[in-house]
Design an enzyme around this catalytic site. Structure first.
Site, mmCIF file in Angstrom:
data_model
loop_
_atom_site.group_PDB
_atom_site.id
_atom_site.type_symbol
_atom_site.label_atom_id
_atom_site.label_comp_id
_atom_site.label_asym_id
_atom_site.label_seq_id
_atom_site.Cartn_x
_atom_site.Cartn_y
_atom_site.Cartn_z
ATOM 1 N N ASP A 55 5.215 -2.222 3.349
ATOM 2 C CA ASP A 55 3.926 -1.949 3.671
ATOM 3 C C ASP A 55 4.674 -0.736 4.570
ATOM 4 O O ASP A 55 5.150 -0.697 5.295
ATOM 5 C CB ASP A 55 3.920 -3.651 4.936
ATOM 6 N N ASP A 63 -2.155 3.490 3.798
ATOM 7 C CA ASP A 63 -1.944 1.914 3.753
ATOM 8 C C ASP A 63 -0.992 1.811 2.394
ATOM 9 O O ASP A 63 -2.789 1.044 1.733
ATOM 10 C CB ASP A 63 -2.439 0.684 4.651
#
Length: 500
Positions: free
Chosen positions: A283, A96
């Protein structure tokens, strides 16, 4: 220097729970990963929000008081295996780029149902474990992970990161991870947002000489029929997965991989909101493209996505539209109009769009909060202003703005699109580094298999973050699927090139 290039390959695997690693003939280290199949309930429960003072230092002390971007990972698709301890204990984690901590469930997690659904770290089985024991709380969009810090070796492919501090989760809040097919999160963000100021795994890979170049890159394969899901490369790039040169833009704020984007275009038409620049977070831990409601509403109108009909929004247009038109034509500054009308007490909305839409939808027959009217007024001013620039007739402008009031994004679920119309929909383009990065309808629409049918959802959702942190976009996997992305840690920049 250790291994000079670490290649993490993402494969779509139907049923395997263990992800074997191997070394290919070109010297790359590969790790097989899964891509989680999303369902409609999970997607609708996914949240991207902005919250104030969200991060703590692990001791309960809040970091600087600003709006912080958060999510709940329920729409995350890509994840793969790492090992923690000696011998390695295997965990499926999300790589992430919008968080910085590593955490996995702990064997001491006994009162959280989610922990029983996943692999758990057992310190007593590792000969390289070192106790830290400091409590921590890692917040996410719809709950928090509670636990404590420990230290052990972390294996990524054939690379062993020594003495990595990570969190053992003892409570996973609000069932947010109960149905997830991954066990934990491996954050690739910056130290600035690391809870407890723990050194991230990527930092240690660089400091311990495990990569020769301070970059990592993502390629995500959006083809559902392909056996290969994509890859992450630590220390370099895989030249097979992009064409042309990367367009690089600098990081504008430490913490997230945050850049600046310019105007967003619907086909060739400007939406106007970000012509002077908007912040954008790249992201890898979410599927969606999140941005200001004023723009997402325009996009949804153009692509035929359903939404909420706001009578309050339409009433603002009906009651104040003529006055707004006259003042804009006369040259009054747009940011002063709603203040002068009396719907805003100062320049800038006092309420998030999500709250305004909830007020509009949930308080039937009751007066709407003044701050919600302020928000609707500001959107109306913006929409009329943009149509005026196109020199459209007043009647057509008001018709269009009223239609936008019928397409407000629903904060409680995602917006449906007719699957039969996808080929006819316009391209949506982001301006990055003075270059256009278009997304085709096939790239920004999410297809979900639901029972015996397929439903189509808009990949755009609303996220309203006020200045100075906003306006803010989030470029999730739908964007990374279209554009091979290099995260250049050494030069603090991000690069994009067409994926192949």
């Amino acid at each position: 220097m250790g291994i000079k290039l670490l290649l993490v390959a993402i494969y779509l695997s139907g049923f395997a729970c263990i992800f074997p690693s191997s070394v290919s003939s070109d010297g790359f280290v590969k790790i097989s990963l899964k891509r989680q199949k999303l369902d409609l309930d999970t997607i609708n429960a996914a949240r991207i929000t902005g919250r104030k003072n969200a991060y703590t230092d692990g001791l309960g002390n809040q970091l600087e008081g600003e709006i912080v971007y958060m999510k709940n990972f329920l729409d995350t698709q890509y994840y793969g295996e790492i090992g923690i301890g000696s011998p390695p204990q295997h965990f499926a984690v999300v790589f992430d780029t919008a968080s910085s901590n590593l955490w996995v469930p702990s064997s001491k997690c006994r009162f959280s149902i989610a922990c029983y659904m996943h692999s758990k770290y057992r310190a007593r089985l590792s000969r390289t474990y070192k106790k830290i024991g400091i409590s921590c709380k890692i917040p996410y969009g719809s709950g928090s992970i509670h636990g404590f810090f420990s230290q052990d070796n972390v294996k990524v492919g054939d690379v062993v990161v020594r003495d990595q501090v990570f969190a053992e989760a003892t409570k996973e809040g609000l069932f947010m991870f109960m149905l997830a097919q991954f066990d934990g999160i491996l954050g690739l963000g910056f130290l600035d947002i690391s809870v407890g100021q723990v050194t991230p795994v990527w930092y240690n890979m660089v400091q311990q000489g495990l990569v020769s170049n301070q970059i990592f890159s993502f390629w995500l394969n959006r083809d559902p029929k392909s056996k290969v899901g994509g890859e992450i490369v630590f220390g370099g790039v895989d030249w097979r997965h992009f064409r042309g040169d990367h367009t690089y833009v600098p990081i504008t704020k430490n913490g997230f991989w945050q850049i600046e984007v310019g105007d967003i275009l619907i086909a060739s038409d400007s939406t106007g909101f970000c012509q002077s620049g908007c912040a954008a977070i790249v992201d890898s831990g979410t599927s969606f493209l999140a941005g200001p409601t004023a723009i997402v509403t325009q996009i949804h109108h153009a692509i035929g996505a359903d939404g909420i009909v706001s009578l309050e929004c339409k009433n603002v247009v009906s009651k104040y539209g003529d006055l707004i038109w006259e003042w804009l034509v006369s040259g009054l500054l747009p940011e002063k109009i709603c203040v002068d009308i009396g719907l805003c007490v100062y320049n800038g909305s006092r309420v998030a769009i999500e709250h305004a839409v909830n007020e509009s939808g949930n308080r039937k027959g009751a007066p709407v909060d003044d701050s919600a009217l302020c928000t609707f007024c500001e959107m109306t001013v913006f929409w009329i202003q943009m149509e005026l620039k196109k020199q459209k007739a007043k009647e057509l402008v008001f018709k269009y703005v009223n239609q936008l009031c019928e397409r407000l994004p629903n904060p409680k679920r995602k917006s449906f699109i007719n699957c039969d119309n996808i080929a006819k929909l316009p391209y949506i383009s982001f301006t990055i580094g003075a270059k256009s990065f278009p997304l085709s309808p096939e790239e920004y629409v999410i297809r979900v298999e639901e029972r015996c049918s397929t439903v189509c959802l808009s990949g755009f959702i609303a996220l309203d973050v006020p200045p100075p942190q906003g306006p803010l976009w989030v470029l999730g996997d739908l964007f990374l699927g279209a554009y091979h992305t290099i995260f250049d840690f050494g030069n603090l920049r991000v690069g994009f090139a067409q994926s192949v």
